[in-house]
Design an enzyme around this catalytic site. Sequence first.
Site, PDB file in Angstrom:
ATOM      1  N   ASP A 162      27.167  46.042   1.960  1.00 51.41           N
ATOM      2  CA  ASP A 162      26.337  47.229   1.751  1.00 51.41           C
ATOM      3  C   ASP A 162      27.236  48.401   1.321  1.00 51.41           C
ATOM      4  OD1 ASP A 162      24.183  48.914   1.635  1.00 51.41           O
ATOM      5  OD2 ASP A 162      23.417  48.448   3.622  1.00 51.41           O
TER       6      ASP A 162
ATOM      7  N   GLU B 167      17.410  56.139   5.358  1.00 55.79           N
ATOM      8  CA  GLU B 167      18.579  56.012   6.223  1.00 55.79           C
ATOM      9  C   GLU B 167      18.977  57.342   6.848  1.00 55.79           C
ATOM     10  OE1 GLU B 167      21.692  53.322   4.162  1.00 55.79           O
ATOM     11  OE2 GLU B 167      20.412  54.195   2.638  1.00 55.79           O
TER      12      GLU B 167
END
Length: 852
Positions: free
Chosen positions: A348, A547
């Site tokens: 990621d 996020e």
Amino acid sequence: MVSTRVIELVGAAALLAGCAGSTYGAEGGSPVGSAPSADPAPVAAGVSARAPARGEARPEIWPAYEYPVPVVSADEAKIADLLARMTLPEKIGQLVQADLCCVTPEDVKTYNLGSILVGGNSGPDGDDLAPAPAWVAAADAFYLASVDTSDGGVGVPVVWGTDAVHGHSNIIGATIFPHNIGLGAMRDPALIEQIGAATAKEIRVTGQEWTFAPTVAVPQDFRWGRAYEGYSSDPQLVASYVGAMVRGLQGPPTGDDLLSGPYVIASTKHFLADGGTDNGVDQGDSSISEEELRDIHGAPYGPAIAEGVSTVMVSFSGWQGKKMTGNSSLITGVLKDRMDFGGFVVSDWNAHGQIVGCTNESCPQALMAGVDMYMAPDTWRPIYGDLLTRAEAGTIPIERIDEAVARILRVKLRLGLFDHGKPSTRPLAGEYDLLGAPEHRAIAREAVRKSLVLLKDQGVLPIAPGGRLLVAGEGADDIARQSGGWTLSWQGTGVDNSHFPGATSIWSGLKQAVEAGGGSAQLSPDGSFSQKPDAAIVVFGEKPYAEFQGDRATLALDTELTGPYETMRKLKAQGIPVIALMITGRPLYVNPALNTADAFVVAWLPGSEGGGIADVLVGDAAGKARFDFAGKLPAAWPRTPDMDNGALHEFGYGLTYDSPVAGWSELPEVDMTEVAGDSRLWFGSGKPAARWSLLVGDGTSGGQTRITTTPAEALGGRALVTAENFLVQEGAQRVAVASGEAQVSLRNFEPVDIDRETNADVLVLMTIKVRDAPDSATLGAIGPASNAAAVIDLPATGEFVRYGLPLKCLRDKGADVKSLTEPFVLTTRGKTDYALGEVRLGTDAEVVLPCR
Ligand code: BGC
Ligand code: BGC
């Protein structure tokens, strides 16, 4: 895959040996020099095995699978041939993925980069909201650069990944499906497959080949701001969807040459236990047992592998103190070897930098743990350089590099990347009518209908269409709001209805349905009306976030979003039946609304097809329901903000039109001033958030005054702090400085670490009303070992303005973003008068301050 395994273990041991004495391999406590899984502790007869080290998985206790994608001998021959011809730099290039923010087609050609991605805030030519044709043109440009062999390379075509996480959600005009949490409510794997197939087609229209979806998180703590990206807290439910979604996106597992069909490659993410972190902290650590890790969070990976998922993205989070991205026992031992995953593993967004001993610029540990491709959005250059240097020096074994490249090539071959020309010439490319096509919108609308969960109905639903309907509250006519994060922009902010051509807001869906039945509808956010309505729908709930921004300290709806409760009460007091309609990414404590409203419907984050709500809420001419409620809670609904008092409704709860109307027993209502709110908020409602202090000083030690009550004097009388109204009574602090330097700062009682927010595009947001502009000003941050500031302009506007300074700017100016005691320091010089309304981290600035 046995031979592969041997290579990797040898590789890991070799690297460890080469790095003895460094911190490499030390994370999670395994001693340097002992390759984790290569060398299990010897077990004496009759003595039980030693307890595994923390963060060290035992692959043998995990279920075994068989990767169903057929081995194509022509592909294998081509891989062998390419590996034989590729230079080391070419091979390293394949392992690296760069973000559109920071890479050009020329770079892709020069460095033979294996992949590009478009992060939530990126887009072609720097335009996040670029029209569809610009995406096709960019896809062509990157592809053509990748296969350009004029410099003598082999020319491996680049693959482009995008977060098409609820439809092709970065593209204007695409069908936006409900976020996964809503899909979890509908319990319909067949529809999931259709959603996957429609999404794949829309992706192909704009020339991409790879989606970073589905998210198969199994969220266990809904304070986590990404919980809505998961289908459910129930592993079986998630597992029942994953295969269908992968099949919808990729086609059957035996399929080859995917680009000749309407397919893309999928990525199940985030491996592993992204939804299992302690206290639901994004990118945090999960301290659960290996059995829980396997049975809860591992459950969706079996079906994904059984469907031949092409890629797996590793989680930012950690397990038992060890970051997943560096966990060889899980990536290599469990996923690749035990579960036989035959695709490639991608990390990621700069997640490698979080492994102990790594930085964003250097991290061989990720490759050695089993990551095949580095998502190095803005760091691809140093990552590439670092890997190459190490490979040339022989400290990264060539076997491991070849194995990673082979996996990437295998997926590219299966996709058919080598056989199809530039993206614009492939099937479906440029067929813009497919974006938001009626047949795709119909699927989305069906999903919306099926995802609605009815929590209360005192006999007021369905709404008879012939009468007068009032639609009140916030967000009834706001498609961005009903779509949530990861929609057009990263946080889902900064967009409005004009960015959603062809979409239907909740309001317009209701209006259409009511008018079609001969009635009338009025939109009135504050609930006022000209003619008394027969019923009122009050829309309320969460605002978009992704996020970081979505993490909360409790399971309560943010206090600032509870205004519509009052609207519900007022309407109710006038004898109007009230239906509460909640937009939300998660189950939250909303008892005041549940108590007040006559009916309560959870709509989750329905996306672009708001008409699905009217389908269920508005009845037919005879007053009968046209569609029943089919949604069941995908996770338990809390009774109180802290969940200590158990669930109000368990997983699986949901009424239908056939449920008997029961009497209502009042639910407990909690005094929200006692409840901690948004952990990203440092100063709001006129006071510092819990654990924060507001200080006024002059930059010298000892000169600081902590402001606890107002009015207050500081700086020996040079500064006066008083309260002023902003949003709520006394919601701001006014600072009037007569002359000289003044520093207004926010101090946390322990140093804060905003490194991960800095890595993303997060800003420090300051909402301020300037009456008298200072001669000059800076905005900075102070830590035990750093003091940095950027010069800012603070013109007198007489209005509250939300300024944002990128955290990256503070870092670039030298702030140690891992440890800041005063992460907010506003310094002014000269006579100044301003009111501070709010300070928090976020992305939705009205004015982004340049980094000076
Ligand atoms: C997210 C991933 C996403 C990636 C690319 C990361 O920060 O965690 O889910 O796919 O960025 O945008
Ligand atoms: C996200 C990306 C986003 C980026 C912003 C990451 O954490 O996953 O998709 O664009 O932050 O810098």
